[in-house]
Scaffold this motif. Structure first.
Motif, PDB file in Angstrom:
ATOM      1  N   LEU A  86       0.843  -1.195   0.000  1.00  0.00           N
ATOM      2  CA  LEU A  86       0.000   0.000   0.000  1.00  0.00           C
ATOM      3  C   LEU A  86       0.878   1.245   0.000  1.00  0.00           C
ATOM      4  O   LEU A  86       1.871   1.297   0.731  1.00  0.00           O
ATOM      5  N   TYR A  87       0.482   2.233  -0.787  1.00  0.00           N
ATOM      6  CA  TYR A  87       1.273   3.453  -0.909  1.00  0.00           C
ATOM      7  C   TYR A  87       0.413   4.703  -0.750  1.00  0.00           C
ATOM      8  O   TYR A  87      -0.760   4.714  -1.114  1.00  0.00           O
ATOM      9  N   ASN A  88       1.055   5.739  -0.250  1.00  0.00           N
ATOM     10  CA  ASN A  88       0.501   7.077  -0.260  1.00  0.00           C
ATOM     11  C   ASN A  88       1.404   7.882  -1.191  1.00  0.00           C
ATOM     12  O   ASN A  88       2.607   7.969  -0.961  1.00  0.00           O
ATOM     13  N   ILE A  89       0.814   8.420  -2.250  1.00  0.00           N
ATOM     14  CA  ILE A  89       1.588   9.226  -3.198  1.00  0.00           C
ATOM     15  C   ILE A  89       1.166  10.679  -3.031  1.00  0.00           C
ATOM     16  O   ILE A  89       0.003  11.025  -3.224  1.00  0.00           O
ATOM     17  N   THR A  90       2.134  11.512  -2.651  1.00  0.00           N
ATOM     18  CA  THR A  90       1.888  12.936  -2.472  1.00  0.00           C
ATOM     19  C   THR A  90       2.969  13.700  -3.219  1.00  0.00           C
ATOM     20  O   THR A  90       4.151  13.431  -3.040  1.00  0.00           O
ATOM     21  N   ASN A  91       2.550  14.627  -4.070  1.00  0.00           N
ATOM     22  CA  ASN A  91       3.478  15.440  -4.869  1.00  0.00           C
ATOM     23  C   ASN A  91       4.471  14.574  -5.631  1.00  0.00           C
ATOM     24  O   ASN A  91       5.655  14.884  -5.719  1.00  0.00           O
ATOM     25  N   GLY A  92       3.990  13.450  -6.170  1.00  0.00           N
ATOM     26  CA  GLY A  92       4.824  12.575  -6.983  1.00  0.00           C
ATOM     27  C   GLY A  92       5.747  11.654  -6.195  1.00  0.00           C
ATOM     28  O   GLY A  92       6.492  10.884  -6.784  1.00  0.00           O
ATOM     29  N   VAL A  93       5.714  11.733  -4.878  1.00  0.00           N
ATOM     30  CA  VAL A  93       6.582  10.900  -4.046  1.00  0.00           C
ATOM     31  C   VAL A  93       5.747   9.771  -3.429  1.00  0.00           C
ATOM     32  O   VAL A  93       4.767  10.025  -2.737  1.00  0.00           O
ATOM     33  N   ALA A  94       6.161   8.512  -3.694  1.00  0.00           N
ATOM     34  CA  ALA A  94       5.442   7.350  -3.166  1.00  0.00           C
ATOM     35  C   ALA A  94       6.042   6.943  -1.831  1.00  0.00           C
ATOM     36  O   ALA A  94       7.251   6.751  -1.705  1.00  0.00           O
ATOM     37  N   LYS A  95       5.173   6.806  -0.829  1.00  0.00           N
ATOM     38  CA  LYS A  95       5.588   6.362   0.497  1.00  0.00           C
ATOM     39  C   LYS A  95       4.875   5.043   0.790  1.00  0.00           C
ATOM     40  O   LYS A  95       3.644   4.982   0.748  1.00  0.00           O
ATOM     41  N   ASP A  96       5.642   3.989   1.055  1.00  0.00           N
ATOM     42  CA  ASP A  96       5.066   2.689   1.383  1.00  0.00           C
ATOM     43  C   ASP A  96       4.488   2.765   2.790  1.00  0.00           C
ATOM     44  O   ASP A  96       5.212   2.989   3.758  1.00  0.00           O
ATOM     45  N   VAL A  97       3.174   2.614   2.919  1.00  0.00           N
ATOM     46  CA  VAL A  97       2.508   2.678   4.224  1.00  0.00           C
ATOM     47  C   VAL A  97       2.082   1.289   4.706  1.00  0.00           C
ATOM     48  O   VAL A  97       1.391   1.165   5.714  1.00  0.00           O
ATOM     49  N   SER A  98       2.539   0.251   4.007  1.00  0.00           N
ATOM     50  CA  SER A  98       2.171  -1.120   4.363  1.00  0.00           C
ATOM     51  C   SER A  98       2.579  -1.463   5.789  1.00  0.00           C
ATOM     52  O   SER A  98       1.779  -2.010   6.557  1.00  0.00           O
ATOM     53  N   SER A  99       3.826  -1.159   6.154  1.00  0.00           N
ATOM     54  CA  SER A  99       4.314  -1.543   7.484  1.00  0.00           C
ATOM     55  C   SER A  99       3.538  -0.833   8.591  1.00  0.00           C
ATOM     56  O   SER A  99       3.311  -1.406   9.657  1.00  0.00           O
ATOM     57  N   MET A 100       3.107   0.401   8.350  1.00  0.00           N
ATOM     58  CA  MET A 100       2.333   1.135   9.341  1.00  0.00           C
ATOM     59  C   MET A 100       0.986   0.438   9.578  1.00  0.00           C
ATOM     60  O   MET A 100       0.557   0.269  10.715  1.00  0.00           O
ATOM     61  N   ILE A 101       0.349  -0.007   8.509  1.00  0.00           N
ATOM     62  CA  ILE A 101      -0.943  -0.671   8.655  1.00  0.00           C
ATOM     63  C   ILE A 101      -0.762  -2.086   9.200  1.00  0.00           C
ATOM     64  O   ILE A 101      -1.580  -2.554   9.992  1.00  0.00           O
ATOM     65  N   GLN A 102       0.339  -2.758   8.835  1.00  0.00           N
ATOM     66  CA  GLN A 102       0.629  -4.069   9.422  1.00  0.00           C
ATOM     67  C   GLN A 102       0.817  -3.941  10.927  1.00  0.00           C
ATOM     68  O   GLN A 102       0.360  -4.796  11.690  1.00  0.00           O
ATOM     69  N   ALA A 103       1.482  -2.876  11.370  1.00  0.00           N
ATOM     70  CA  ALA A 103       1.684  -2.652  12.802  1.00  0.00           C
ATOM     71  C   ALA A 103       0.337  -2.435  13.504  1.00  0.00           C
ATOM     72  O   ALA A 103       0.213  -2.700  14.698  1.00  0.00           O
ATOM     73  N   GLN A 104      -0.655  -1.977  12.762  1.00  0.00           N
ATOM     74  CA  GLN A 104      -2.010  -1.781  13.290  1.00  0.00           C
ATOM     75  C   GLN A 104      -2.909  -2.958  12.914  1.00  0.00           C
ATOM     76  O   GLN A 104      -4.123  -2.839  12.845  1.00  0.00           O
ATOM     77  N   GLY A 105      -2.294  -4.120  12.686  1.00  0.00           N
ATOM     78  CA  GLY A 105      -3.005  -5.302  12.198  1.00  0.00           C
ATOM     79  C   GLY A 105      -4.174  -5.738  13.059  1.00  0.00           C
ATOM     80  O   GLY A 105      -5.134  -6.306  12.547  1.00  0.00           O
ATOM     81  N   ALA A 106      -4.117  -5.486  14.356  1.00  0.00           N
ATOM     82  CA  ALA A 106      -5.227  -5.876  15.236  1.00  0.00           C
ATOM     83  C   ALA A 106      -6.496  -5.094  14.914  1.00  0.00           C
ATOM     84  O   ALA A 106      -7.576  -5.441  15.393  1.00  0.00           O
TER      85      ALA A 106
END
Length: 182
Positions: A86-106
């Motif tokens: 999963l990515y958040n793309i802002t101003n052409g820059v892609a940031k992988d947000v997968s690990s943040m959501i995995q950390a919130q897996g519960a």
């Protein structure tokens, strides 16, 4: 008159106090995350190459329709290991947000709901409580066919259980992916 003035000021003070307090209905949600506007599904076949299928939606969930939805193209009678990014793309820059959501897996769970095709999907990753998340899964396709897979990421703060259905909580992502098995 002084008594009316005191009651008025006291009432005004109470309204300000109530209006400025934190909501008990929505306690500080540690599971808020950045907008997701790109999804990648990485299909790996044992001993084979990895295929990447992407979905891009510049304004995230809601608003305008996605600008890109790849058709998932796989072979019959094959098993694939699938990873979700999963990515958040802002101003052409892609940031992988997968690990943040995995950390919130519960508080999160993916659902993959097939329609018109024969596939068995088993989530292989678990949250801290031992409940499925879905960032990692195995997909076993059988006969050739054309259909779709509804991908849902459900946000389930304080609701998640071991065998929840795909409608528990609220949807962070919900998109139908065209799928061809040939």
């Amino acid at each position: 008159m002084k008594k009316v003035k005191r009651i008025f000021i006291g009432t005004l003070f109470l309204f300000c106090l109530i209006g400025c307090s934190k909501s008990v209905d929505k306690p500080n949600d540690e599971n808020e995350h950045e907008s997701i506007n790109k999804i990648e599904l990485l299909f790996s076949e044992s001993g084979g190459a990895t295929k990447t299928f992407a979905i891009e939606d510049a304004d995230g969930d809601g608003g305008n329709p996605p600008s890109r939805i790849d058709t998932i193209l796989v072979q019959p009678n094959k098993q694939y290991t699938v990873a979700v990014k999963l990515y958040n793309i802002t101003n052409g820059v892609a940031k992988d947000v997968s690990s943040m959501i995995q950390a919130q897996g519960a508080s999160h769970e993916f659902y993959f709901i097939p329609s018109g095709i024969n596939v068995v999907i088993q989530k292989t990753d678990k949250d801290k409580n031992g409940y499925p998340i879905g960032f990692q899964s195995n997909w076993q396709f059988s006969t050739a066919g054309t259909g779709s897979i509804l991908l849902k990421l459900m946000h389930k703060t304080a609701l998640k259980g071991p065998n929840d259905g795909p409608n528990v909580g609220h949807s962070d992502i919900q998109i139908s992916l065209p799928t061809i098995i040939k």
